[in-house]
Enzyme design. Sequence first.
Site, PDB file in Angstrom:
ATOM      1  N   HIS A 115       0.800  -0.794   0.284  1.00  0.00           N
ATOM      2  CA  HIS A 115       0.208  -0.160  -0.042  1.00  0.00           C
ATOM      3  C   HIS A 115       0.743   1.144   0.352  1.00  0.00           C
ATOM      4  CE1 HIS A 115      -2.171  -3.486   2.209  1.00  0.00           C
ATOM      5  NE2 HIS A 115      -3.606  -2.879   0.835  1.00  0.00           N
TER       6      HIS A 115
HETATM    7  S1  FES Z   1       1.626  -0.753   3.711  1.00  0.00           S
HETATM    8 FE1  FES Z   1       0.083  -1.773   3.511  1.00  0.00          FE
HETATM    9  S2  FES Z   1       1.644  -3.898   4.138  1.00  0.00           S
HETATM   10 FE2  FES Z   1       3.017  -2.485   4.361  1.00  0.00          FE
END
Ligand code: FES
Length: 182
Positions: free
Chosen positions: A147
């Site tokens: 993410h």
């Molecule tokens: S940014 Fe979501 S698991 Fe690493």
Amino acid sequence: MADLSNNLVQSHTPTRRDFIFIAAGSFAGLGGAISLWPILDSFNPSADVRAVASIEINLEPISPGQRLTVLWRGKPVFIDHRTPQQIRSARADDKAELIEPETDAERVQNPDWLIVIGICTHLGCIPQGQRPNSRTGKWGGWFCSCHGSQYDTSGRVRVGPAPRNLAVPPYKFISETLVKIG
Ligand code: FES
């Protein structure tokens, strides 16, 4: 969680010692599974399982700028032999606006060596940055492609959604070139 096997990366030529670390860590994971069995033995892990509660790593072959991943209690641990530039950059940002404020000195015992658990504090992916030429993000630490969280050369989160810095496991230096994790 991302596939661990794709992320266990050594930035130097793997040695028999590396294999031993990985094997020991895998066995720790097996111990966790065994403990689910409804048998009395589950409360008495074997000596082999107890033995992997801590691991010792010879740091001698890791040159400045190289990173090694070892398994400890089934978790990847990133060992980063930082360059002077990486240390300077980590320390220069001590007063930056940090998501979880911590100074670099609070996160390392020896500035040359950063040792952190390689699990993103958002949802548990394994960040990139251990493999040569993999993404290290804007701050040169680690980049979590799940993410988009980014970590700096102190393992501090600089861009979320991860809410916390990479965790520092318990460890101690037995000598200048030998560290015990756990
Ligand atoms: S940014 Fe979501 S698991 Fe690493």
